[in-house]
Enzyme design. Structure first.
Site, PDB file in Angstrom:
ATOM      1  CE  LYS A  54      64.274  44.206  47.071  1.00 43.66           C
ATOM      2  NZ  LYS A  54      63.878  44.167  48.487  1.00 43.66           N
TER       3      LYS A  54
HETATM    4  P1  NAD Z   1      64.427  32.879  49.897  1.00 45.52           P
HETATM    5  O1  NAD Z   1      65.067  32.775  48.583  1.00 45.52           O
HETATM    6  O2  NAD Z   1      65.205  32.567  51.129  1.00 45.52           O
HETATM    7  O3  NAD Z   1      63.118  31.949  49.962  1.00 45.52           O
HETATM    8  C1  NAD Z   1      62.100  32.005  49.012  1.00 45.52           C
HETATM    9  C2  NAD Z   1      61.241  30.758  49.161  1.00 45.52           C
HETATM   10  O4  NAD Z   1      60.151  30.844  48.250  1.00 45.52           O
HETATM   11  C3  NAD Z   1      61.976  29.468  48.835  1.00 45.52           C
HETATM   12  O5  NAD Z   1      61.538  28.454  49.732  1.00 45.52           O
HETATM   13  C4  NAD Z   1      61.504  29.161  47.407  1.00 45.52           C
HETATM   14  O6  NAD Z   1      61.582  27.780  47.086  1.00 45.52           O
HETATM   15  C5  NAD Z   1      60.078  29.633  47.522  1.00 45.52           C
HETATM   16  N1  NAD Z   1      59.459  29.865  46.228  1.00 45.52           N
HETATM   17  C6  NAD Z   1      59.999  30.403  45.104  1.00 45.52           C
HETATM   18  N2  NAD Z   1      59.088  30.381  44.102  1.00 45.52           N
HETATM   19  C7  NAD Z   1      57.975  29.837  44.620  1.00 45.52           C
HETATM   20  C8  NAD Z   1      56.689  29.559  44.085  1.00 45.52           C
HETATM   21  N3  NAD Z   1      56.406  29.829  42.814  1.00 45.52           N
HETATM   22  N4  NAD Z   1      55.768  29.002  44.906  1.00 45.52           N
HETATM   23  C9  NAD Z   1      56.068  28.728  46.194  1.00 45.52           C
HETATM   24  N5  NAD Z   1      57.256  28.965  46.753  1.00 45.52           N
HETATM   25  C10 NAD Z   1      58.192  29.520  45.966  1.00 45.52           C
HETATM   26  O7  NAD Z   1      63.810  34.360  49.954  1.00 45.52           O
HETATM   27  P2  NAD Z   1      63.401  35.197  51.240  1.00 45.52           P
HETATM   28  O8  NAD Z   1      64.540  36.049  51.617  1.00 45.52           O
HETATM   29  O9  NAD Z   1      62.752  34.319  52.251  1.00 45.52           O
HETATM   30  O10 NAD Z   1      62.309  36.176  50.592  1.00 45.52           O
HETATM   31  C11 NAD Z   1      60.962  35.789  50.430  1.00 45.52           C
HETATM   32  C12 NAD Z   1      60.115  37.020  50.189  1.00 45.52           C
HETATM   33  O11 NAD Z   1      60.246  37.900  51.300  1.00 45.52           O
HETATM   34  C13 NAD Z   1      60.492  37.842  48.965  1.00 45.52           C
HETATM   35  O12 NAD Z   1      59.316  38.401  48.422  1.00 45.52           O
HETATM   36  C14 NAD Z   1      61.369  38.929  49.537  1.00 45.52           C
HETATM   37  O13 NAD Z   1      61.374  40.099  48.734  1.00 45.52           O
HETATM   38  C15 NAD Z   1      60.676  39.166  50.853  1.00 45.52           C
HETATM   39  N6  NAD Z   1      61.517  39.797  51.866  1.00 45.52           N
HETATM   40  C16 NAD Z   1      62.668  39.200  52.296  1.00 45.52           C
HETATM   41  C17 NAD Z   1      63.419  39.813  53.297  1.00 45.52           C
HETATM   42  C18 NAD Z   1      64.643  39.169  53.886  1.00 45.52           C
HETATM   43  O14 NAD Z   1      65.188  39.713  54.841  1.00 45.52           O
HETATM   44  N7  NAD Z   1      65.078  38.018  53.398  1.00 45.52           N
HETATM   45  C19 NAD Z   1      63.002  41.047  53.817  1.00 45.52           C
HETATM   46  C20 NAD Z   1      61.828  41.628  53.355  1.00 45.52           C
HETATM   47  C21 NAD Z   1      61.088  40.983  52.371  1.00 45.52           C
END
Ligand code: NAD
Length: 409
Positions: free
Chosen positions: A102
């Site tokens: 990561k």
């Molecule tokens: P992203 O940046 O597309 O979306 C994140 C969302 O969370 C946004 O809507 C943001 O406004 C919101 N957010 C941020 N801080 C917040 C808070 N304090 N309270 C409420 N909402 C809040 O990110 P993503 O890619 O959707 O990732 C989200 C989670 O999923 C992360 O933990 C990431 O590690 C995990 N993840 C993502 C992927 C992927 O393929 N994108 C894969 C595995 C895990």
């Protein structure tokens, strides 16, 4: 407690169950390599911007390191370490020929222009190009990074190594990316939620769902669950939440979010806070934003029947104990959000073969891998009378430990 400590706690629980010797445990938790680089760029204003970038390569006994890049003001070495180790267990659990890594850059992507982000991403790639590559370490997107940035990484890497699309995944579909990568994590969350509900003799159709975080993972999970007949009663983002107990109209919500860049202000629901969303009475609660959202107090206030962890590391160990004591099942992150890395793997395979698979094939194969891994984890948890998280870690640890035994020291 720090994020890495929390992940190590879950690791220890499972290692205890498997009776893994202490010296092997140390080998399995310690990251293989940690890199910290200074990334200096010229900002649009002409001033100098100083940023710190990280890459933690946790374990590569089962294959090249694999894991996302996060652009966030709070990312630090400790969090990158925790997330890298989660990737090792995730790739092993869903049986991909990868290890875990990561990284990210300590920055606020909302405050940088696209041009600044491009300079930052290219400079970071220049600094770490030696330690990444299709058979070394394959980055992908995470919070704050997107498909276009992955294309910048690939083109920058190509300057050093020649045409190598498999050096990074999550690229745009029209530029060496894979069909279905954008949807993959949210689609997987929906598949896993369906499988888990079935074990509870319930269906997606008619189930109520609350989702914290309406970004990539949360919004696609909402769309796919809504398609299967679930009622999405609450969603949120960093600015706040909207609630509608009759079910939010997802297509309308998406139009609002496309224009306003946030869920707040959506006319088809009432404004609410993230805290209200997390403690609503719902069938399924999906944290899909940051890590560490469930502490003891929040866990005690949760009224959901089931938690499916879309985000990485949303549950502190103290909250996990509360959920176990209260009989609220938690489908752990290393399975629930593994759809993203599964389709990243398909992208890598397609890039190495210079061949493209259709979306139906990708979603069919993703679903098959997740369903197989879910039932393996579920049966293990039932047989050994442990939580799904403990079962998931145990299956993964066993596979990684075996790979180490076969590779030798
Ligand atoms: P992203 O940046 O597309 O979306 C994140 C969302 O969370 C946004 O809507 C943001 O406004 C919101 N957010 C941020 N801080 C917040 C808070 N304090 N309270 C409420 N909402 C809040 O990110 P993503 O890619 O959707 O990732 C989200 C989670 O999923 C992360 O933990 C990431 O590690 C995990 N993840 C993502 C992927 C992927 O393929 N994108 C894969 C595995 C895990």
């Amino acid at each position: 407690m720090q994020a890495f400590e929390a992940t190590s706690h879950y690791f220890d629980q499972a290692a205890e169950l498997l009776d893994v010797p202490q010296n092997i445990r140390k080998l399995l938790v310690t990251p293989d390599r940690e890199v910290r680089v200074e990334v200096v760029i010229e900002l649009d204003s002409g001033e100098i911007g100083n940023f710190i970038g990280f890459r933690v390569q946790h374990d590569n006994s089962r294959g090249p390191f694999k894991g996302g890049l996060r652009y966030h003001p709070l990312i630090d070495q400790d969090e990158a370490r925790s997330l890298a180790s989660l990737m090792t267990w995730k790739t092993a659990l869903v049986d991909l020929p990868y290890g875990g890594a990561k990284g990210g850059i300590n920055c606020d992507p909302q405050k940088l222009s696209r041009k600044e982000l491009e300079r930052l991403t290219r400079k970071f790639t220049e600094k770490i190009h030696d330690i990444i590559g299709p058979f070394k370490d394959i980055p992908g997107p995470d919070m704050g990074t997107d498909a276009e940035m992955m294309a910048w990484i690939m083109t920058e890497y190509n300057k050093f190594e020649g045409f190598t699309p498999a050096c990074v995944t999550g690229k745009p579909a029209e530029f060496h990316g894979s069909a279905g990568r954008k949807d993959a994590t949210g689609y997987g969350v929906a598949v896993v939620a369906r499988e888990m509900l079935a074990t509870m003799k319930r269906q997606v159709r008619g189930s109520t769902v609350a989702i914290q975080g309406y970004g990539n993972v949360g919004s696609f999970a909402a769309r796919y669950l809504h398609q299967q007949g679930a009622k999405i009663v609450a969603v949120s983002d960093a600015y706040g939440a909207v609630i509608n107990t009759q079910g939010l109209e997802i297509a309308e919500l998406d139009r609002h979010v496309a224009a306003a860049r946030k869920v707040v202000g959506f006319k088809g629901g009432e404004p609410a806070t993230n805290e209200q969303l997390l403690t609503m009475p719902v069938d399924v609660l999906i944290p899909a934003a940051l890590g560490g959202v469930f502490n003891r107090e929040v866990a005690q206030a949760v009224q959901a029947r089931l938690i499916v962890e879309g985000a990485n590391g949303p549950t502190w160990p103290e909250a996990d104990e509360v959920f176990t004591a209260r009989g609220i099942p938690v489908v752990p992150d290393i399975l629930a959000n593994a759809g993203g890395v599964i389709v990243s793997y398909f992208e890598w395979v397609q890039n190495l073969q210079h061949f493209r698979w259709p979306l139906e094939q990708i979603q069919r194969e993703e679903e098959r891998k997740l369903v197989d891994a879910f039932h393996h984890m579920w049966n293990f948890a039932q047989q050994r009378r442990v939580s799904m998280r403990c079962a998931a870690f145990a299956i993964a640890i066993d596979r990684v430990a075996r790979a180490h035994a076969l590779t030798g020291l």
